[in-house]
Write an enzyme that holds these catalytic residues in place. Structure first.
Site, mmCIF file in Angstrom:
data_model
loop_
_atom_site.group_PDB
_atom_site.id
_atom_site.type_symbol
_atom_site.label_atom_id
_atom_site.label_comp_id
_atom_site.label_asym_id
_atom_site.label_seq_id
_atom_site.Cartn_x
_atom_site.Cartn_y
_atom_site.Cartn_z
ATOM 1 N N TYR A 164 0.824 -1.219 0.000
ATOM 2 C CA TYR A 164 0.000 0.000 0.000
ATOM 3 C C TYR A 164 0.853 1.263 0.000
ATOM 4 O O TYR A 164 0.436 2.297 -0.497
ATOM 5 C CB TYR A 164 -0.904 0.030 1.234
ATOM 6 C CG TYR A 164 -2.238 -0.636 1.047
ATOM 7 C CD1 TYR A 164 -2.319 -1.995 0.790
ATOM 8 C CD2 TYR A 164 -3.417 0.090 1.127
ATOM 9 C CE1 TYR A 164 -3.542 -2.610 0.629
ATOM 10 C CE2 TYR A 164 -4.652 -0.517 0.972
ATOM 11 C CZ TYR A 164 -4.706 -1.872 0.725
ATOM 12 O OH TYR A 164 -5.923 -2.476 0.567
ATOM 13 N N LYS A 178 3.081 -15.451 2.884
ATOM 14 C CA LYS A 178 3.295 -16.217 1.650
ATOM 15 C C LYS A 178 4.780 -16.530 1.587
ATOM 16 O O LYS A 178 5.484 -16.202 0.634
ATOM 17 C CB LYS A 178 2.796 -15.396 0.441
ATOM 18 C CG LYS A 178 2.775 -16.145 -0.875
ATOM 19 C CD LYS A 178 1.705 -17.223 -0.959
ATOM 20 C CE LYS A 178 1.866 -18.000 -2.267
ATOM 21 N NZ LYS A 178 0.960 -19.164 -2.363
ATOM 22 N N ASP A 205 -3.051 -18.190 0.683
ATOM 23 C CA ASP A 205 -4.034 -18.884 -0.161
ATOM 24 C C ASP A 205 -4.767 -19.946 0.649
ATOM 25 O O ASP A 205 -5.988 -20.102 0.557
ATOM 26 C CB ASP A 205 -3.370 -19.466 -1.422
ATOM 27 C CG ASP A 205 -2.092 -20.250 -1.132
ATOM 28 O OD1 ASP A 205 -1.596 -20.208 0.006
ATOM 29 O OD2 ASP A 205 -1.600 -20.921 -2.067
ATOM 30 N N ASP A 230 -6.393 -6.900 4.035
ATOM 31 C CA ASP A 230 -7.510 -6.248 3.343
ATOM 32 C C ASP A 230 -8.432 -7.312 2.771
ATOM 33 O O ASP A 230 -9.654 -7.272 2.959
ATOM 34 C CB ASP A 230 -6.956 -5.351 2.222
ATOM 35 C CG ASP A 230 -8.059 -4.679 1.429
ATOM 36 O OD1 ASP A 230 -8.991 -4.148 2.059
ATOM 37 O OD2 ASP A 230 -7.984 -4.701 0.176
ATOM 38 N N ASP A 250 -12.268 -8.875 4.490
ATOM 39 C CA ASP A 250 -13.549 -8.863 3.772
ATOM 40 C C ASP A 250 -14.156 -10.265 3.770
ATOM 41 O O ASP A 250 -15.351 -10.450 3.995
ATOM 42 C CB ASP A 250 -13.354 -8.423 2.307
ATOM 43 C CG ASP A 250 -13.627 -6.943 2.103
ATOM 44 O OD1 ASP A 250 -13.429 -6.169 3.058
ATOM 45 O OD2 ASP A 250 -14.038 -6.561 0.982
HETATM 46 C C1 IPM Z 1 -10.492 -1.139 3.716
HETATM 47 C C2 IPM Z 1 -10.730 -0.564 2.348
HETATM 48 C C3 IPM Z 1 -9.595 0.402 2.035
HETATM 49 C C4 IPM Z 1 -8.312 -0.426 2.009
HETATM 50 C C5 IPM Z 1 -9.758 1.197 0.742
HETATM 51 C C6 IPM Z 1 -11.076 1.949 0.717
HETATM 52 C C7 IPM Z 1 -8.604 2.130 0.523
HETATM 53 O O1 IPM Z 1 -10.858 -1.587 1.406
HETATM 54 O O2 IPM Z 1 -10.457 -0.361 4.688
HETATM 55 O O3 IPM Z 1 -10.358 -2.349 3.829
HETATM 56 O O4 IPM Z 1 -7.969 -1.023 0.981
HETATM 57 O O5 IPM Z 1 -7.631 -0.457 3.029
HETATM 58 MG MG MG Z 2 -10.869 -3.530 2.242
#
Ligand code: IPM
Ligand code: MG
Length: 356
Positions: free
Chosen positions: A140, A190, A222, A246, A250
């Site tokens: 990032y 990884k 993975d 990230d 999710d």
């Molecule tokens: C998160 C989001 C952010 C990230 C984006 C919106 C920049 O996906 O907070 O997980 O990738 O960190």
């Molecule tokens: Mg995210």
């Protein structure tokens, strides 16, 4: 307590407004004084000032005890110069405040087990895990990065780079979190391919010497992605680098069936922490009173618990009120089920307030 509030874009404004009503009520109930100050971030900041993270916002955040954020981004700014995209505001504030640790709990609310995407026999084993994501390093922020022309064709590149001090401090956060939970830490990397991951694993093992009673395991990313849907009950705390975190966070949140329910905390050292729902700005339902305010309301609970040492009771009161609301069958559209009482954003907050 001074709280800098940044509603941001999309549904951000509506969910934050409801969370602030809950904060007010907690203040009244427990005799606490919360002073809030609003600041611009993301698309609304671009529209007003040309920058997704104006200087003034940074100043207000640094002067606060904690920061509450709604969401950033939307189609309106999708075609803008990438260096000032709304997301830049979020990345900028994380970096500027040194918020290197992102705590993302994913747990299954028993009331919402029907909303869960996994097979009932898997759900029955429960989901209660915490992703500790490194937030200010890796691909990032690593340099060199860019898109340029080499030998007549375009080439794009980023650099997943970690200094050992960055790995050590996030590993510590992982171990400390595990200490307060079920004492299991899984470090995800990884290391079979990436050099940066080999160092990650080495440093995590070094840090583990200070935590003899925490059971440490390592998993390739993975495999971790697969294990999360195969048997999430095996995880307690997962610690991982920025990009892996990230993605996995999710995944961890959606398997609970309730991405609209999950709060998060980003913390560092010496600066206020930042608290936000993990879902995004949901531009498709913005302004329609359909958004689920519970993740933001629960983010306020996290804010109280992590920003000040003695507000556990206040935080717990909010969490209990949310749970009661779910038990009463109240649902927003994202978690609706047959026979539920479907509510809008404002009405959902009304129900939580009543329970509080
Ligand atoms: C998160 C989001 C952010 C990230 C984006 C919106 C920049 O996906 O907070 O997980 O990738 O960190
Ligand atoms: Mg995210």
């Amino acid at each position: 307590m001074k709280i800098c509030v940044m509603p941001g874009d999309g549904i951000g404004r509506e969910i934050v407004a409801q969370a602030l009503r809950v904060l007010d009520k907690v203040g009244a109930k427990f005799g606490r004084k919360f002073e809030t100050q609003e600041a611009l971030i993301g698309g609304v900041a671009i529209d007003a000032t040309g920058s997704p993270l104006p200087e003034e916002t940074l100043r207000l955040c640094k002067a606060a005890d904690a920061v509450l954020l709604g969401a950033v981004g939307g189609p309106k700014w999708d075609t803008i110069d990438p260096s000032i995209r709304p997301e830049r505001g979020l990345l900028g504030i994380r970096k500027e405040l040194g918020l290197f640790a992102n705590l993302r709990p994913a747990s299954l609310f028993p009331e919402l087990r029907h909303a869960c995407y996994l097979r009932p026999d898997i759900v029955a084993k429960g989901i209660d895990l915490l992703v500790v994501r490194e937030l200010t390093g890796g691909a990032y922020f690593g340099t060199p990065k860019g898109v340029e022309v080499r030998g007549g064709e375009r080439v794009g590149f980023n650099n997943m780079i970690y200094f050992e001090h960055e790995i050590r401090r996030i590993a510590k956060v992982g171990f400390e979190a595990a200490k307060k939970r079920r004492k299991k830490l899984c470090s995800v990397d990884k290391a079979n391919v990436l050099d940066v991951s080999r160092l990650w694993r080495e440093v995590v093992i070094e840090v583990s010497k200070d935590y003899p009673d925490i059971e440490l395991s390592h998993m390739y990313v993975d495999n971790a992605a697969m294990q999360l849907v195969r048997d999430p009950s095996q995880f307690d705390v997962i610690v991982t680098e920025n990009l892996f975190g990230d993605i996995l966070s999710d995944e961890a949140s959606v398997i609970t069936g309730s991405i609209g329910m999950l709060p998060s905390a980003s913390v560092g050292e010496g600066n206020p922490g930042l608290f936000e729902p993990i879902h995004g700005s949901a531009p498709d339902i913005a302004g329609q009173n359909k958004a689920n305010p519970l993740a933001t309301i629960l983010s306020v609970a996290m804010l109280l618990r992590y920003s000040v040492s003695d507000m556990d009771a206040e935080a717990a009161a909010i969490e209990t009120a949310v749970q009661k609301t779910l038990q009463q069958g109240y649902r927003t559209g994202d978690i609706r089920e047959e026979g539920c009482k479907l509510l809008g954003c404002v009405e959902m907050a009304d129900a939580v307030l009543a329970n509080l």
